[in-house]
Scaffold this motif. Structure first.
Motif, PDB file in Angstrom:
ATOM      1  N   ASP A  63       0.806  -1.211   0.000  1.00 43.73           N
ATOM      2  CA  ASP A  63       0.000   0.000   0.000  1.00 43.73           C
ATOM      3  C   ASP A  63       0.845   1.270   0.000  1.00 43.73           C
ATOM      4  OD1 ASP A  63      -2.223  -1.536   0.061  1.00 43.73           O
ATOM      5  OD2 ASP A  63      -2.541  -1.375   2.204  1.00 43.73           O
ATOM      6  N   LEU A  64       2.145   1.163   0.056  1.00 45.15           N
ATOM      7  CA  LEU A  64       3.010   2.323   0.189  1.00 45.15           C
ATOM      8  C   LEU A  64       3.975   2.373  -0.987  1.00 45.15           C
ATOM      9  CD1 LEU A  64       3.638   4.632   2.187  1.00 45.15           C
ATOM     10  CD2 LEU A  64       5.332   3.156   3.205  1.00 45.15           C
ATOM     11  N   SER A  65       3.835   3.399  -1.801  1.00 42.40           N
ATOM     12  CA  SER A  65       4.721   3.568  -2.942  1.00 42.40           C
ATOM     13  C   SER A  65       5.719   4.667  -2.607  1.00 42.40           C
ATOM     14  CB  SER A  65       3.892   3.946  -4.175  1.00 42.40           C
ATOM     15  OG  SER A  65       4.730   4.216  -5.243  1.00 42.40           O
ATOM     16  N   VAL A  66       6.991   4.442  -2.934  1.00 38.91           N
ATOM     17  CA  VAL A  66       8.046   5.390  -2.585  1.00 38.91           C
ATOM     18  C   VAL A  66       8.707   5.891  -3.852  1.00 38.91           C
ATOM     19  CG1 VAL A  66      10.193   5.707  -1.311  1.00 38.91           C
ATOM     20  CG2 VAL A  66       8.479   4.131  -0.444  1.00 38.91           C
ATOM     21  N   GLN A  67       8.856   7.206  -3.940  1.00 37.17           N
ATOM     22  CA  GLN A  67       9.606   7.838  -5.026  1.00 37.17           C
ATOM     23  C   GLN A  67      10.575   8.822  -4.402  1.00 37.17           C
ATOM     24  OE1 GLN A  67       6.847   9.672  -7.689  1.00 37.17           O
ATOM     25  NE2 GLN A  67       6.314   7.748  -8.679  1.00 37.17           N
ATOM     26  N   MET A  68      11.638   9.095  -5.135  1.00 40.70           N
ATOM     27  CA  MET A  68      12.633  10.035  -4.633  1.00 40.70           C
ATOM     28  C   MET A  68      12.701  11.226  -5.577  1.00 40.70           C
ATOM     29  SD  MET A  68      16.479   9.179  -3.520  1.00 40.70           S
ATOM     30  CE  MET A  68      17.465  10.360  -2.661  1.00 40.70           C
ATOM     31  N   SER A  69      12.682  12.444  -5.000  1.00 38.75           N
ATOM     32  CA  SER A  69      12.828  13.651  -5.803  1.00 38.75           C
ATOM     33  C   SER A  69      13.447  14.745  -4.943  1.00 38.75           C
ATOM     34  CB  SER A  69      11.484  14.104  -6.367  1.00 38.75           C
ATOM     35  OG  SER A  69      10.644  14.552  -5.335  1.00 38.75           O
ATOM     36  N   ASP A  70      14.414  15.418  -5.517  1.00 38.41           N
ATOM     37  CA  ASP A  70      15.100  16.539  -4.845  1.00 38.41           C
ATOM     38  C   ASP A  70      15.643  16.151  -3.472  1.00 38.41           C
ATOM     39  OD1 ASP A  70      14.465  18.117  -7.024  1.00 38.41           O
ATOM     40  OD2 ASP A  70      12.576  18.796  -6.141  1.00 38.41           O
ATOM     41  N   GLY A  71      16.178  14.958  -3.345  1.00 34.02           N
ATOM     42  CA  GLY A  71      16.792  14.521  -2.100  1.00 34.02           C
ATOM     43  C   GLY A  71      15.802  14.146  -1.014  1.00 34.02           C
ATOM     44  N   ALA A  72      14.518  14.093  -1.343  1.00 35.29           N
ATOM     45  CA  ALA A  72      13.498  13.728  -0.357  1.00 35.29           C
ATOM     46  C   ALA A  72      12.758  12.487  -0.848  1.00 35.29           C
ATOM     47  CB  ALA A  72      12.517  14.883  -0.157  1.00 35.29           C
ATOM     48  N   PHE A  73      12.227  11.742   0.094  1.00 35.98           N
ATOM     49  CA  PHE A  73      11.443  10.555  -0.222  1.00 35.98           C
ATOM     50  C   PHE A  73       9.964  10.926  -0.189  1.00 35.98           C
ATOM     51  CE2 PHE A  73      15.361   8.934   1.664  1.00 35.98           C
ATOM     52  CZ  PHE A  73      15.751   8.020   0.707  1.00 35.98           C
ATOM     53  N   ASN A  74       9.255  10.572  -1.242  1.00 34.90           N
ATOM     54  CA  ASN A  74       7.812  10.797  -1.310  1.00 34.90           C
ATOM     55  C   ASN A  74       7.108   9.466  -1.082  1.00 34.90           C
ATOM     56  OD1 ASN A  74       8.242  13.488  -1.984  1.00 34.90           O
ATOM     57  ND2 ASN A  74       8.207  13.072  -4.163  1.00 34.90           N
ATOM     58  N   LEU A  75       6.374   9.384   0.006  1.00 31.96           N
ATOM     59  CA  LEU A  75       5.650   8.170   0.370  1.00 31.96           C
ATOM     60  C   LEU A  75       4.184   8.362  -0.016  1.00 31.96           C
ATOM     61  CD1 LEU A  75       7.178   8.284   3.899  1.00 31.96           C
ATOM     62  CD2 LEU A  75       7.840   6.639   2.187  1.00 31.96           C
ATOM     63  N   MET A  76       3.764   7.685  -1.073  1.00 31.75           N
ATOM     64  CA  MET A  76       2.397   7.847  -1.565  1.00 31.75           C
ATOM     65  C   MET A  76       1.501   6.789  -0.937  1.00 31.75           C
ATOM     66  SD  MET A  76       3.159   8.817  -5.498  1.00 31.75           S
ATOM     67  CE  MET A  76       4.622   7.805  -5.656  1.00 31.75           C
ATOM     68  N   LEU A  77       0.529   7.255  -0.181  1.00 28.62           N
ATOM     69  CA  LEU A  77      -0.415   6.362   0.481  1.00 28.62           C
ATOM     70  C   LEU A  77      -1.551   6.014  -0.466  1.00 28.62           C
ATOM     71  CD1 LEU A  77      -0.688   8.195   3.921  1.00 28.62           C
ATOM     72  CD2 LEU A  77       0.764   6.245   3.349  1.00 28.62           C
ATOM     73  N   GLU A  78      -2.205   4.904  -0.194  1.00 30.22           N
ATOM     74  CA  GLU A  78      -3.408   4.544  -0.940  1.00 30.22           C
ATOM     75  C   GLU A  78      -4.466   5.622  -0.705  1.00 30.22           C
ATOM     76  OE1 GLU A  78      -4.473   1.696  -2.865  1.00 30.22           O
ATOM     77  OE2 GLU A  78      -2.306   1.597  -3.093  1.00 30.22           O
ATOM     78  N   PRO A  79      -5.310   5.888  -1.679  1.00 27.10           N
ATOM     79  CA  PRO A  79      -6.337   6.936  -1.515  1.00 27.10           C
ATOM     80  C   PRO A  79      -7.297   6.618  -0.372  1.00 27.10           C
ATOM     81  CG  PRO A  79      -6.176   6.235  -3.806  1.00 27.10           C
ATOM     82  CD  PRO A  79      -5.329   5.296  -3.014  1.00 27.10           C
ATOM     83  N   PHE A  80      -7.780   7.677   0.247  1.00 28.22           N
ATOM     84  CA  PHE A  80      -8.776   7.574   1.306  1.00 28.22           C
ATOM     85  C   PHE A  80     -10.135   7.911   0.703  1.00 28.22           C
ATOM     86  CE2 PHE A  80      -4.851   8.654   3.436  1.00 28.22           C
ATOM     87  CZ  PHE A  80      -4.872   7.887   4.584  1.00 28.22           C
ATOM     88  N   LEU A  81     -11.149   7.129   1.017  1.00 21.11           N
ATOM     89  CA  LEU A  81     -12.521   7.433   0.643  1.00 21.11           C
ATOM     90  C   LEU A  81     -13.314   7.503   1.935  1.00 21.11           C
ATOM     91  CD1 LEU A  81     -14.591   7.880  -1.594  1.00 21.11           C
ATOM     92  CD2 LEU A  81     -14.956   5.414  -1.627  1.00 21.11           C
TER      93      LEU A  81
END
Length: 172
Positions: A63-81
């Motif tokens: 459920d947790l997708s990780v991307q890296m940009s500008d030296g920071a980690f972006n942790l994308m959570l599953e959408p909330f409904l």
């Protein structure tokens, strides 16, 4: 008795002659095809395994997708409904919210992955307490983002998450 017909072939038990027609079987073609396919497959796998790889990001839950940009980690959570609290007019509303948590510390990725259920619960409790009017205007959105970040940091170490990005917001 009648004489044998002139047009009839001689049917005898004698051994076949040298002019016999050869029967072709596909066996050798299948073997040749299998050898060629194996050779191509082995060459392509060795080529792919020799290529330099990009540095991999840490593995996390599904459920947790990780991307890296500008030296920071972006942790994308599953959408909330979620169903929002009724507004002043008493109408019910639903919200679909997609969030990204931004951190500069790699250790936070593991913390979020381990505490993901608790993080989602804290965020859901906040989102369900909001009304549709809480999302109107720039100041209101900044306040919601600040409160979301505070709720996540309450579960994790203080100031683990530097920013919460609202990637998608649909209120109906």
């Amino acid at each position: 008795m009648t004489a044998p017909a002139q047009n009839m072939p001689d049917v005898s038990c004698a051994m076949p002659t040298a002019g016999r027609e050869r029967v072709r079987t596909p066996g050798k073609h299948l073997v040749l095809f299998a050898v060629a396919a194996t050779l191509i497959l082995s060459l392509s796998t060795s080529y792919l395994s020799d290529r330099p790889r990009k540095p991999s990001l840490p593995k996390t839950d599904r459920d947790l997708s990780v991307q890296m940009s500008d030296g920071a980690f972006n942790l994308m959570l599953e959408p909330f409904l979620v169903d929002l609290s009724p507004g002043l007019d008493g109408r019910l509303a639903f919200a679909k919210v997609s969030l990204t948590l931004v951190t500069k510390q790699e250790a936070t990725i593991d913390q979020v992955a381990e505490q993901q259920d608790l993080v989602r619960e804290r965020l859901l409790l906040l989102l369900r307490a909001l009304t549709p009017s809480d999302f109107q205007g720039d100041e209101a959105m900044a306040r919601v983002k600040r409160e979301l970040r505070h709720r996540v940091n309450f579960v994790l170490d203080e100031d683990s998450i530097s920013e919460v990005i609202i990637r998608d917001l649909v209120i109906q």
